[in-house]
Design a protein around this motif. Structure first.
Motif, PDB file in Angstrom:
ATOM      1  N   ALA A  75       1.201  -1.137  -0.068  1.00  0.00           N
ATOM      2  CA  ALA A  75      -0.164  -0.013   0.021  1.00  0.00           C
ATOM      3  C   ALA A  75       0.512   1.616   0.344  1.00  0.00           C
ATOM      4  O   ALA A  75       0.578   1.628  -0.611  1.00  0.00           O
ATOM      5  N   HIS A  76       2.048   0.987   0.804  1.00  0.00           N
ATOM      6  CA  HIS A  76       3.135   2.361   0.863  1.00  0.00           C
ATOM      7  C   HIS A  76       3.943   2.971  -0.327  1.00  0.00           C
ATOM      8  O   HIS A  76       3.850   3.635  -0.776  1.00  0.00           O
ATOM      9  N   ASP A  77       4.087   1.747  -1.225  1.00  0.00           N
ATOM     10  CA  ASP A  77       4.250   1.708  -2.564  1.00  0.00           C
ATOM     11  C   ASP A  77       3.728   1.873  -3.501  1.00  0.00           C
ATOM     12  O   ASP A  77       4.108   3.003  -3.320  1.00  0.00           O
TER      13      ASP A  77
ATOM     14  N   ASP B 132       9.729  14.862  -0.926  1.00  0.00           N
ATOM     15  CA  ASP B 132       9.898  15.945  -2.135  1.00  0.00           C
ATOM     16  C   ASP B 132       7.966  16.267  -2.148  1.00  0.00           C
ATOM     17  O   ASP B 132       7.752  16.123  -3.639  1.00  0.00           O
ATOM     18  N   PRO B 133       7.877  17.164  -1.546  1.00  0.00           N
ATOM     19  CA  PRO B 133       6.277  17.426  -1.982  1.00  0.00           C
ATOM     20  C   PRO B 133       6.325  18.341  -2.616  1.00  0.00           C
ATOM     21  O   PRO B 133       7.123  18.796  -3.472  1.00  0.00           O
ATOM     22  N   ASP B 134       4.876  18.776  -3.305  1.00  0.00           N
ATOM     23  CA  ASP B 134       4.872  19.838  -4.015  1.00  0.00           C
ATOM     24  C   ASP B 134       4.133  20.716  -3.232  1.00  0.00           C
ATOM     25  O   ASP B 134       4.256  20.836  -2.666  1.00  0.00           O
ATOM     26  N   PRO B 135       5.018  22.232  -4.206  1.00  0.00           N
ATOM     27  CA  PRO B 135       5.132  22.884  -3.214  1.00  0.00           C
ATOM     28  C   PRO B 135       3.114  23.471  -3.020  1.00  0.00           C
ATOM     29  O   PRO B 135       3.351  24.274  -2.264  1.00  0.00           O
ATOM     30  N   ALA B 136       3.169  23.297  -4.367  1.00  0.00           N
ATOM     31  CA  ALA B 136       0.962  23.642  -3.866  1.00  0.00           C
ATOM     32  C   ALA B 136       0.823  22.848  -2.681  1.00  0.00           C
ATOM     33  O   ALA B 136       0.031  23.515  -1.531  1.00  0.00           O
ATOM     34  N   PHE B 137       1.415  21.796  -2.296  1.00  0.00           N
ATOM     35  CA  PHE B 137       0.777  20.910  -0.978  1.00  0.00           C
ATOM     36  C   PHE B 137       1.542  21.771   0.096  1.00  0.00           C
ATOM     37  O   PHE B 137       0.481  21.736   1.131  1.00  0.00           O
ATOM     38  N   LEU B 138       2.234  21.643   0.297  1.00  0.00           N
ATOM     39  CA  LEU B 138       3.197  22.510   1.147  1.00  0.00           C
ATOM     40  C   LEU B 138       2.737  24.016   1.809  1.00  0.00           C
ATOM     41  O   LEU B 138       1.819  23.753   3.137  1.00  0.00           O
ATOM     42  N   TYR B 139       2.506  24.717   0.937  1.00  0.00           N
ATOM     43  CA  TYR B 139       1.142  26.051   0.476  1.00  0.00           C
ATOM     44  C   TYR B 139       0.415  25.783   1.275  1.00  0.00           C
ATOM     45  O   TYR B 139      -0.399  26.308   1.570  1.00  0.00           O
ATOM     46  N   GLY B 140      -1.094  24.372   0.822  1.00  0.00           N
ATOM     47  CA  GLY B 140      -2.403  24.625   1.646  1.00  0.00           C
ATOM     48  C   GLY B 140      -2.297  23.825   2.513  1.00  0.00           C
ATOM     49  O   GLY B 140      -2.571  24.288   3.671  1.00  0.00           O
TER      50      GLY B 140
ATOM     51  N   SER C 283       2.324  11.051  -5.917  1.00  0.00           N
ATOM     52  CA  SER C 283       4.346  12.092  -6.831  1.00  0.00           C
ATOM     53  C   SER C 283       3.785  11.987  -7.504  1.00  0.00           C
ATOM     54  O   SER C 283       4.592  12.549  -8.520  1.00  0.00           O
ATOM     55  N   GLY C 284       2.507  10.889  -8.541  1.00  0.00           N
ATOM     56  CA  GLY C 284       1.958  11.282  -9.434  1.00  0.00           C
ATOM     57  C   GLY C 284       2.819  10.582 -10.782  1.00  0.00           C
ATOM     58  O   GLY C 284       2.056  10.874 -11.756  1.00  0.00           O
ATOM     59  N   LYS C 285       3.336   9.795 -10.274  1.00  0.00           N
ATOM     60  CA  LYS C 285       3.980   7.956 -11.071  1.00  0.00           C
ATOM     61  C   LYS C 285       2.738   7.552 -11.820  1.00  0.00           C
ATOM     62  O   LYS C 285       2.429   7.333 -12.977  1.00  0.00           O
TER      63      LYS C 285
END
Length: 249
Positions: free
Chosen positions: A19-21, A97-105, A28-30
């Protein structure tokens, strides 16, 4: 070949590792929203796990809103709006390696909640809870620069304030975002100098709460988060301007 996550999460159950994998790939968008996962047979073979373990992993991801399985169409990644972003696992899968938009939210959410909980703590905290906040701040002062203690003591400080708010929902909020907070602290730390520079802001929050000054506590926490967010935006290459003042955050 076994999933690389197996070595990192060896103490977890096999279906949790799977599940983690898969969850990390989705976040991550992969594996993007709308993508159809490979067939059960193909996925089981590529991950080198039994179909039983794979099915349990699929159940976990479905419960978190990441995927849905339908007859004939297979298992598909759901839109991001369907994800349970406050689920501890989903939060953790955004790092390192978070997306900047995620951190902003995340910081916007903190800005909405934490200044008000600081004010609540100033009004409602017991003497024991005040002592806990003080001890957490002292821990920040004594944390050895460059070690995990810098992030952990910072987290403990913020969680102690949420706990002192007297609101059980705020306590739960602190537990849910623990992983994301640690990750964001690491990204926004800016090195030892930034930690040292942040201490006066943290002390201002503690002092206002200890002096039972809700308005000052709210403003001190807002100033702390604003400065942290500005530094983080600069590190991430984002514009320093934001609209918090315009919308009253």
């Amino acid at each position: 070949m076994p999933s690389s996550m197996s070595r990192t999460y060896a103490k977890r159950s096999l279906h949790s590792i799977v599940a983690h994998d898969l969850g990390s790939r989705i976040v991550s968008g992969k594996l993007a929203p709308g993508d159809v996962l490979p067939t059960e047979a193909a996925l089981s073979e590529s991950l080198d796990v039994s179909r039983t373990a794979l099915r349990e992993a699929i159940k976990i991801l479905s419960a978190k809103g990441l995927i849905e399985s339908r007859p004939k169409t297979g298992t598909r990644v759901k839109p991001r709006k369907s994800w349970n972003l406050l689920d501890p696992d989903v939060l953790s899968w955004h790092f390192p390696d978070p997306d900047p938009a995620f951190l902003y939210g995340l910081f916007e959410t903190r800005m909405i909640i934490e200044p008000n909980t600081a004010a609540m703590a100033a009004e409602r905290a017991t003497e024991e809870q005040l002592a806990t906040i003080e001890a957490a701040y002292t821990g920040m002062e004594n944390a050895e620069l460059g070690t995990e203690a810098v992030y952990i003591t910072d987290l403990v400080f913020h969680q102690a304030i949420l706990d002192a708010s007297g609101n059980d929902f705020m306590k739960s909020f602190g537990m849910l975002i623990e992983t994301a907070l640690i990750g964001s602290f690491r990204l926004s730390s800016g090195g030892p100098k930034a930690h040292v520079k942040s201490l006066p802001d943290h002390f201002a929050v503690y002092r206002a709460i200890a002096h039972r000054e809700p308005g000052d506590a709210r403003e001190a926490m807002r100033n702390l988060l604003s400065r942290t967010m500005l530094q983080l935006r600069q590190q991430l290459g984002m514009k320093s301007e934001h609209d918090w003042d315009v919308i009253g955050l």
